[in-house]
Design a protein around this motif. Structure first.
Motif, PDB file in Angstrom:
ATOM      1  N   ASN A 134      32.567 -16.828  27.917  1.00 43.50           N
ATOM      2  CA  ASN A 134      33.600 -16.077  28.631  1.00 43.50           C
ATOM      3  C   ASN A 134      33.722 -14.648  28.118  1.00 43.50           C
ATOM      4  OD1 ASN A 134      34.512 -18.202  30.353  1.00 43.50           O
ATOM      5  ND2 ASN A 134      35.582 -19.102  28.608  1.00 43.50           N
ATOM      6  N   HIS A 135      33.126 -14.369  26.967  1.00 46.11           N
ATOM      7  CA  HIS A 135      33.225 -13.043  26.363  1.00 46.11           C
ATOM      8  C   HIS A 135      31.963 -12.241  26.679  1.00 46.11           C
ATOM      9  CE1 HIS A 135      35.900 -15.206  23.181  1.00 46.11           C
ATOM     10  NE2 HIS A 135      36.580 -14.912  24.283  1.00 46.11           N
ATOM     11  N   THR A 166      33.397  -8.365  23.826  1.00 42.64           N
ATOM     12  CA  THR A 166      34.818  -8.171  24.118  1.00 42.64           C
ATOM     13  C   THR A 166      35.557  -9.499  24.060  1.00 42.64           C
ATOM     14  OG1 THR A 166      34.192  -8.233  26.454  1.00 42.64           O
ATOM     15  CG2 THR A 166      34.620  -6.077  25.496  1.00 42.64           C
ATOM     16  N   GLY A 201      41.062  -9.390  27.335  1.00 42.65           N
ATOM     17  CA  GLY A 201      40.778  -8.519  28.464  1.00 42.65           C
ATOM     18  C   GLY A 201      39.372  -7.958  28.385  1.00 42.65           C
ATOM     19  N   GLN A 202      38.549  -8.261  29.385  1.00 37.92           N
ATOM     20  CA  GLN A 202      37.128  -7.896  29.370  1.00 37.92           C
ATOM     21  C   GLN A 202      36.930  -6.504  29.968  1.00 37.92           C
ATOM     22  OE1 GLN A 202      34.600 -10.349  28.058  1.00 37.92           O
ATOM     23  NE2 GLN A 202      36.637 -10.706  27.175  1.00 37.92           N
ATOM     24  N   TYR A 203      36.971  -5.508  29.127  1.00 35.89           N
ATOM     25  CA  TYR A 203      36.917  -4.120  29.579  1.00 35.89           C
ATOM     26  C   TYR A 203      35.583  -3.815  30.251  1.00 35.89           C
ATOM     27  CZ  TYR A 203      37.669   0.946  29.385  1.00 35.89           C
ATOM     28  OH  TYR A 203      37.840   2.261  29.695  1.00 35.89           O
ATOM     29  N   TYR A 258      40.030  -2.208  33.179  1.00 33.88           N
ATOM     30  CA  TYR A 258      40.102  -3.644  32.976  1.00 33.88           C
ATOM     31  C   TYR A 258      40.062  -4.329  34.340  1.00 33.88           C
ATOM     32  CZ  TYR A 258      41.436  -2.945  28.098  1.00 33.88           C
ATOM     33  OH  TYR A 258      41.451  -2.595  26.771  1.00 33.88           O
ATOM     34  N   ARG A 302      42.227 -12.579  36.020  1.00 33.05           N
ATOM     35  CA  ARG A 302      42.860 -13.093  34.823  1.00 33.05           C
ATOM     36  C   ARG A 302      41.850 -13.117  33.672  1.00 33.05           C
ATOM     37  NH1 ARG A 302      47.364 -16.284  33.842  1.00 33.05           N
ATOM     38  NH2 ARG A 302      47.266 -17.599  31.970  1.00 33.05           N
ATOM     39  N   PRO A 303      42.172 -12.528  32.521  1.00 37.71           N
ATOM     40  CA  PRO A 303      41.213 -12.487  31.418  1.00 37.71           C
ATOM     41  C   PRO A 303      41.137 -13.835  30.709  1.00 37.71           C
ATOM     42  CG  PRO A 303      43.269 -11.488  30.730  1.00 37.71           C
ATOM     43  CD  PRO A 303      43.417 -11.798  32.202  1.00 37.71           C
ATOM     44  N   ALA A 361      43.542  -7.569  24.041  1.00 36.69           N
ATOM     45  CA  ALA A 361      42.142  -7.247  24.318  1.00 36.69           C
ATOM     46  C   ALA A 361      41.528  -6.684  23.051  1.00 36.69           C
ATOM     47  CB  ALA A 361      42.020  -6.229  25.458  1.00 36.69           C
TER      48      ALA A 361
END
Length: 351
Positions: free
Chosen positions: A122-123, A184, A187-189, A196, A200-201, A222
């Motif tokens: 997920n990252h 990250t 929050g996945q910048y 962003y 939903r992060p 984040a």
């Protein structure tokens, strides 16, 4: 406080300091009166930016409560935060916390960030844009250490490029030694569009979140984990995409790094305020108030400065193994941290 323009160029005075330190030989850093060294900063009492010793000890105990026992961690001494943070003159709200994290907390942080969180698909990482990432496990939030990219299970993984005419395939040695630059959390910048995503992060790692929020006046929503080797740099920029001006926290692990930070000139006749700080493993830095949107960069990573007790990570002796010649499940990576600086940069996205 109004957010600065994300597309503005840094002032020439700050760029010149960055360039000077980028080109400077490491030997020339000794005894410079224009360099703040976290090892030699005077102690000073501050207000609400200072975590109390009781908060620090409790937070460390909570964080270490679920330490992964596959890796030996040095016995902690009393938490010497040095303990009062130092506010950099002429840069209001910029606080340095020398030696905030003890050795045990630093190694536990490496375990969580680089074994567990890097292996959570997920990252996002810098490699996702151009490569199809193969993971050594199925997607799950709680990744065990033997499902890490450093594990023997991952040693044969090859990353295949999305466009073979532009990029070549990468083996895991290439990925972990040089090609991986960041991942990250929360929050996945979107670094391409500097925003962003509206979706939903993924959850921010609970244990890291709790530690940050226990120690600093902010919410951990984040983060970016930067991977540096000697010769790597980070150009001047400002973090302006968050929808609030709450503080930003930076934590250093591994080799020393130089950090150039500065504010624009205030008025026609004033010069930009700029400082260069030598940050060491275990140091933390808080950017708040006027310094929250300061220009900042990393012009140099200093080789051969990783603490001796960290250099062999992730190949630390397994305490359950009677064979002292065995460096545990990551023996192939022994000495990896000797040439690395890991920076955890945490921010709050919303008011």
């Amino acid at each position: 406080m109004a957010k600065p323009d994300a597309h503005a160029k840094p002032p020439e005075a700050i760029r010149n300091v960055y360039k000077r330190y980028q080109k400077m030989d490491s030997k020339a850093l000794v005894d410079r009166n224009d360099l703040y060294d976290s090892k030699n900063l005077p102690k000073m009492v501050t207000n609400n930016s200072q975590p109390t010793m009781s908060n620090v000890n409790r937070s460390f105990a909570n964080f270490l409560g679920a330490v992964d026992h596959e890796i030996t961690i040095p016995t902690d001494e009393t938490a010497d935060i040095s303990s009062e943070p130092y506010e950099i003159p002429n840069l209001p709200g910029l606080f340095v916390y020398p030696s905030l994290l003890t050795p045990a907390v630093q190694l536990a942080m490496l375990n969580r960030l680089l074994h567990r969180d890097l292996s959570n698909q997920n990252h996002q990482t810098n490699l996702h844009l151009h490569y199809n990432i193969t993971y050594p496990h199925s997607a799950c939030e709680n990744v065990s250490l033997n499902e890490s990219f450093f594990s023997s299970r991952a040693s044969n993984i090859t990353l295949q490029p999305k466009d073979p005419s532009i990029h070549k395939q990468l083996n895991m040695n290439q990925v972990l030694n040089k090609k991986l630059r960041w991942t990250t959390l929360g929050g996945q910048y979107d670094w391409t569009n500097k925003v962003y995503p509206s979706s939903r992060p993924p959850p921010f790692p609970k244990d890291v979140k709790r530690l940050i929020e226990d120690l600093f006046p902010m919410k951990a929503e984040a983060a970016i984990v930067n991977f540096y080797s000697p010769g790597d740099t980070l150009s001047l920029h400002r973090d302006v995409s968050e929808e609030c001006s709450q503080p930003l926290v930076s934590i250093s692990l591994g080799c020393d790094g130089l950090f150039v930070v500065g504010l624009d000139a205030d008025g026609e006749n004033n010069e930009a305020s700029v400082a260069t700080i030598r940050l060491r493993s275990g140091d933390a830095l808080l950017m708040s108030g006027p310094s929250r949107y300061a220009w900042h960069s990393v012009p140099k990573i200093l080789e051969n400065t990783c603490p001796s007790w960290m250099q062999d990570w992730p190949a630390m002796l397994n305490p359950s193994n009677d064979d002292d010649s065995d460096d545990g499940p990551y023996a192939a990576w022994k000495g990896w941290m000797k040439g690395k600086r890991i920076n955890l940069n945490v921010r709050q996205m919303f008011a």
